[in-house]
Design a protein around this motif. Structure first.
Motif, PDB file in Angstrom:
ATOM      1  N   UNK A 325       0.826  -1.209   0.000  1.00 63.15           N
ATOM      2  CA  UNK A 325       0.000   0.000   0.000  1.00 63.15           C
ATOM      3  C   UNK A 325       0.856   1.254   0.000  1.00 63.15           C
ATOM      4  N   UNK A 326       1.963   1.202   0.775  1.00 67.84           N
ATOM      5  CA  UNK A 326       2.815   2.383   0.884  1.00 67.84           C
ATOM      6  C   UNK A 326       3.844   2.474  -0.225  1.00 67.84           C
ATOM      7  N   UNK A 327       3.919   1.457  -1.095  1.00 69.07           N
ATOM      8  CA  UNK A 327       4.962   1.444  -2.124  1.00 69.07           C
ATOM      9  C   UNK A 327       4.831   2.625  -3.075  1.00 69.07           C
ATOM     10  N   UNK A 328       3.589   2.979  -3.417  1.00 68.54           N
ATOM     11  CA  UNK A 328       3.401   4.087  -4.360  1.00 68.54           C
ATOM     12  C   UNK A 328       3.792   5.419  -3.777  1.00 68.54           C
ATOM     13  N   UNK A 329       3.724   5.544  -2.430  1.00 65.32           N
ATOM     14  CA  UNK A 329       4.038   6.822  -1.794  1.00 65.32           C
ATOM     15  C   UNK A 329       5.497   6.929  -1.390  1.00 65.32           C
ATOM     16  N   UNK A 330       6.020   5.870  -0.799  1.00 62.55           N
ATOM     17  CA  UNK A 330       7.386   5.927  -0.260  1.00 62.55           C
ATOM     18  C   UNK A 330       8.387   5.132  -1.066  1.00 62.55           C
ATOM     19  N   UNK A 331       7.924   4.291  -1.961  1.00 59.94           N
ATOM     20  CA  UNK A 331       8.848   3.447  -2.718  1.00 59.94           C
ATOM     21  C   UNK A 331       9.264   2.201  -1.969  1.00 59.94           C
ATOM     22  N   UNK A 332       8.731   2.026  -0.725  1.00 54.36           N
ATOM     23  CA  UNK A 332       9.067   0.859   0.074  1.00 54.36           C
ATOM     24  C   UNK A 332       8.314  -0.356  -0.437  1.00 54.36           C
ATOM     25  N   UNK A 333       9.005  -1.437  -0.637  1.00 51.39           N
ATOM     26  CA  UNK A 333       8.356  -2.658  -1.104  1.00 51.39           C
ATOM     27  C   UNK A 333       9.164  -3.858  -0.646  1.00 51.39           C
ATOM     28  N   UNK A 334       8.476  -4.992  -0.504  1.00 43.87           N
ATOM     29  CA  UNK A 334       9.159  -6.228  -0.150  1.00 43.87           C
ATOM     30  C   UNK A 334      10.011  -6.669  -1.331  1.00 43.87           C
ATOM     31  N   UNK A 335      11.298  -6.810  -1.090  1.00 46.73           N
ATOM     32  CA  UNK A 335      12.218  -7.137  -2.173  1.00 46.73           C
ATOM     33  C   UNK A 335      12.372  -8.631  -2.381  1.00 46.73           C
ATOM     34  N   UNK A 336      11.972  -9.417  -1.402  1.00 47.67           N
ATOM     35  CA  UNK A 336      12.133 -10.862  -1.528  1.00 47.67           C
ATOM     36  C   UNK A 336      12.256 -11.495  -0.165  1.00 47.67           C
ATOM     37  N   UNK A 337      12.922 -12.640  -0.134  1.00 48.34           N
ATOM     38  CA  UNK A 337      13.086 -13.402   1.094  1.00 48.34           C
ATOM     39  C   UNK A 337      14.575 -13.607   1.342  1.00 48.34           C
ATOM     40  N   UNK A 338      14.996 -13.413   2.579  1.00 49.57           N
ATOM     41  CA  UNK A 338      16.401 -13.571   2.930  1.00 49.57           C
ATOM     42  C   UNK A 338      16.765 -15.047   3.035  1.00 49.57           C
ATOM     43  N   UNK A 339      18.056 -15.322   3.196  1.00 46.56           N
ATOM     44  CA  UNK A 339      18.495 -16.710   3.373  1.00 46.56           C
ATOM     45  C   UNK A 339      17.903 -17.323   4.630  1.00 46.56           C
ATOM     46  N   UNK A 340      17.621 -16.484   5.624  1.00 47.16           N
ATOM     47  CA  UNK A 340      17.023 -16.981   6.849  1.00 47.16           C
ATOM     48  C   UNK A 340      15.521 -17.153   6.769  1.00 47.16           C
ATOM     49  N   UNK A 341      14.907 -16.806   5.623  1.00 48.83           N
ATOM     50  CA  UNK A 341      13.484 -17.014   5.444  1.00 48.83           C
ATOM     51  C   UNK A 341      12.601 -15.852   5.814  1.00 48.83           C
TER      52      UNK A 341
END
Length: 578
Positions: A325-341
Motif C-alpha cells: 500500500x505504501x509502495x506508491x508513496x514511499x517506494x518501500x516494497x518487499x524485495x524478496x526473502x532472505x536466506x534466513x526465510x
C-alpha cells in the motif's frame, strides 16, 4: 540296496535327528513353540501368522550395525554435503535402516555465506569424510547395537580426536620446517639494513604509539582454529545411528532421545518455542541499514508452536499489505526473502523497521510488548570494519563499541517490546558486553553462541562473554548427539536455544532432536522454503502426537529477567499447562 547299506543310512538318519533334537533343546525351541501355541489358542487372533511373526520378532536378537556407507549429496545452496547410511542386520537380513545428512555449515543462514564460500574446502572435507567411513569407521562400528548411543558416540569422539592430533602433529612439523628455513636464510644475510634518521625515528615512534592506542580500543579478532577436514562425519554418523535405533524400536526419534536423557520425562513432554524470523534488514538488504539482520518473534507466554506459526504467517501477510500500500508513496516494497526465510526490506534506520513491525502487530491485535516480544539478531561480528576499529551499522555510518552500547540502550528504551539481542558485539568486546548487560540486563536478554571453537576442542571453548543470559547451541559437525545432550543439560542458568542451519537437505529430524534434548527455544528462520517449512510441519506434527497421547506438557516457562522479582513474590509452577 544291501542290508548293510540300509543299516548305515538308518544310523546316519538317527544321528541327524539326535543332533537336531539337541540343537532345538539347547535353543529352547520346543518350550517356545509350546508357549506360542498355547497363547495363540487362548487369544485366537484374526491374523494367525501375523500374530506368530510378532511373537517371534520379540525373541529375535537385537539388530546390530553391519556397515556404514557414506554418500555425497547437495544442500539447498548447491554445496556438497555428507549423507551417512546405516545398514543393520535385522533378523538375519541386512537392511538400510536410516540416513542422516550434515552440510558442514554449522552456522545458520545469517552466517553461512562465509562458511561455504570456499567450495574447494567443502568438497575436500566431504571427500575426507567418505574416505574415513569407507576405510575405518564402517569396520569399527560393525557389530554395534545402534541403541547404545553413548558407547557409539565415544568411539566417534575418540576417532576424531586421534585424527585431530595427527593433523596437529603435521602442522607442527610443517611450522618447524618453515622456521628452520627462515633461520637459515637470515644467517646468510651479509649486512644489516641502515638505521633510520633520528627525526624520522622520533616521528615514527609517535605514530606507532598513536596506532597502538587505537588498536587497544578494539581487540583484534582471535585467529580461528582450523576446522579439521572430514569432521562432519561425527555428527552425520551419530545422528544416523540415533534415527536407526528409533526406527528399529518403532518409536519417534524425539522419544528415543528423551529416553537417553531422562526416561521419566516421557510422562510429560514439553515443546520448544519456535523463534520465528519476520523481517531481515541486514547487509544483504537494499537499504543502508546493516544492523538488524533478523527481527524475530519471541513469545513469552503459553503460545503453542502452532499458534506461533499462525501469528507469524498473519504478521508477514500484514507487512506485505502495508508495504504494498505504501509502495506508491514511499517506494518501500518487499524485495524478496532472505536466506534466513524472513521478508527482506531495505531501510536506512532501525526505527523504520521496528515501527513497521509494531504497526503490523497493532493492526492484527497481537499482544506485542506483553505476551509477544521481539528479539533482534544483530550479527555484529559481520559488521566490524577492522582498519577503522568500528562497526558499520549503517552504510557509511561507523560506531565504536561504546557508541554501539548507547545505540542499543536507546532502541530498548524506545521499544520496550525488544526482549533479546543476539550477538550485539563480537565476543572479543568483553567490556561492552559487560556494560550493556549492566544497563539493560533487567529488561533485555543478551544471547550468544555456547561454543566458539571448532574441532574436538569445542569442549574447551572459552567462557561466554559477561552479561549473557541465554545461549545458542548448534549440532556442530564435530559434535555427537551425546555431546549435545551434555551441553544442554549443563546449562542450568538461563534458557537454551537450538539453532538449525538453513542448508539442511530436507531433513526434519532436528525438530525431534530439539524436543528430545529439552531446549527452551528452536531458531528455524522465517516461513518460507520447502526444507524450512518441512521442519515447521514436523514441529506441529510432534505437538499433535503428544496431545493425542495425553502427554503434552505444554511449553516450558522461560526465565525472563524482568520477572525475577515477580516470581519471588508470586510463585508459580515450573511448567505451563498445555
Amino acid at each position: 540296496m544291501s542290508f548293510k547299506s540300509f543299516l548305515k543310512a538308518e544310523q546316519e538318519f538317527y544321528e541327524l535327528k539326535c543332533r537336531a533334537a539337541e540343537y532345538y533343546r539347547a535353543n529352547r525351541v520346543p518350550q517356545t513353540l509350546e508357549g506360542l501355541l498355547n497363547q495363540l489358542f487362548e487369544d485366537k487372533p484374526g491374523d494367525i501368522y501375523g500374530y506368530m511373526a510378532n511373537y517371534f520378532s520379540r525373541l529375535a536378537h537385537a539388530p546390530v550395525i553391519s556397515s556404514i556407507v557414506g554418500r555425497e549429496v547437495y544442500d539447498s545452496r548447491g554445496e556438497v554435503a555428507l549423507q551417512a547410511d546405516v545398514y543393520c542386520v535385522v533378523r538375519n537380513e541386512e537392511k538400510l535402516v536410516c540416513s542422516a545428512v550434515i552440510t558442514g555449515a554449522d552456522d545458520d543462514g545469517v552466517e553461512s555465506r562465509d562458511a561455504v564460500a570456499d567450495g574447494n574446502h567443502q568438497q575436500a572435507s566431504v571427500a575426507t569424510a567418505l574416505e574415513w567411513i569407507r576405510e575405518q569407521l564402517s569396520a569399527m562400528l560393525c557389530g554395534f547395537n545402534p541403541a547404545h548411543q553413548t558407547q557409539l558416540d565415544k568411539v566417534l569422539s575418540d576417532f576424531l580426536m586421534a585424527r585431530y592430533l595427527e593433523e596437529q602433529d603435521a602442522r607442527n612439523r610443517e611450522r618447524k620446517s618453515e622456521e628452520e628455513e627462515k633461520r637459515s636464510e637470515s644467517a646468510h644475510e651479509a649486512t644489516p639494513p641502515p638505521p633510520p634518521s633520528q627525526s624520522k625515528d622520533k616521528k615514527g615512534g609517535e605514530k606507532g604509539k598513536k596506532r597502538n592506542s587505537v588498536e587497544k580500543l578494539v581487540p583484534p579478532p582471535e585467529q580461528p582454529v582450523p576446522v579439521l577436514p572430514g569432521a562432519m562425519v561425527v555428527a552425520a554418523v551419530s545422528l544416523a545411528a540415533a534415527k536407526s535405533a528409533a526406527s528399529l524400536s518403532a518409536v519417534p526419534l524425539y522419544k528415543h532421545i528423551i529416553t537417553l536423557r531422562d526416561p521419566q520425562a516421557l510422562s510429560s513432554v514439553f515443546m520448544p518455542v519456535p523463534l520465528l524470523t519476520v523481517l531481515s534488514c541486514g547487509r544483504a538488504s537494499a537499504g543502508k541499514l546493516n544492523l538488524l539482520e533478523e527481527l524475530i518473534l519471541l513469545p513469552t507466554r503459553t503460545h503453542s508452536p502452532s499458534q506461533i506459526i499462525r501469528m507469524g504467517r498473519e504478521l508477514q501477510r500484514e507487512i506485505k499489505r502495508i508495504t504494498t500500500t505504501a509502495a506508491g508513496k514511499t517506494g518501500l516494497a518487499v524485495l524478496g526473502v532472505s536466506e534466513g526465510g524472513g521478508l527482506q526490506l531495505g531501510f536506512d534506520r532501525p526505527e523504520q523497521a521496528l515501527d513497521l513491525l509494531m504497526e503490523a502487530c497493532a493492526n492484527l491485535g497481537l499482544p506485542i510488548g506483553t505476551e509477544l516480544r521481539l528479539a533482534i539478531n544483530c550479527a555484529a561480528h559481520m559488521l566490524m570494519d577492522y582498519p577503522k576499529g568500528k562497526y558499520e551499522v549503517v552504510a557509511g555510518t561507523l560506531k565504536s563499541p561504546d557508541e554501539l552500547v548507547d545505540m542499543y540502550v536507546g532502541l530498548v528504551t524506545k521499544y520496550p517490546a525488544i526482549a533479546a539481542l543476539i550477538d550485539p558485539f563480537r565476543k572479543e568486546d568483553v567490556e561492552q558486553w559487560l556494560k550493556l548487560g549492566s544497563l539493560i540486563g533487567q529488561s533485555c536478554c543478551l544471547i550468544a553462541d555456547a561454543a566458539v571453537s571448532p574441532g574436538p576442542c569445542w569442549r574447551d571453548a572459552k567462557p561466554l562473554p559477561p552479561g549473557v543470559t541465554w545461549v545458542t547451541h548448534r549440532l556442530c559437525s564435530e559434535m555427537t548427539l551425546t555431546d549435545l545432550l551434555h551441553a544442554v543439560s549443563e546449562r542450568r542458568d538461563g534458557e537454551t536455544i537450538l539453532a538449525v542451519s538453513s542448508e539442511e537437505v530436507g531433513d526434519d529430524s532436528l525438530m525431534d532432536v530439539a524436543v528430545g534434548v529439552g531446549v527452551t527455544f528452536i531458531k528455524l528462520g522465517g516461513l518460507s522454503g520447502g526444507g524450512r517449512m518441512n521442519k515447521y510441519n514436523r514441529l506441529q506434527s510432534i505437538e499433535q502426537e503428544l496431545q493425542e497421547q495425553g502427554i503434552l506438557g505444554g511449553v516450558r516457562e522461560m526465565k525472563l529477567p524482568w520477572e525475577a522479582e515477580e516470581a519471588e513474590s508470586n510463585p508459580t509452577t515450573d511448567e505451563l499447562p498445555a
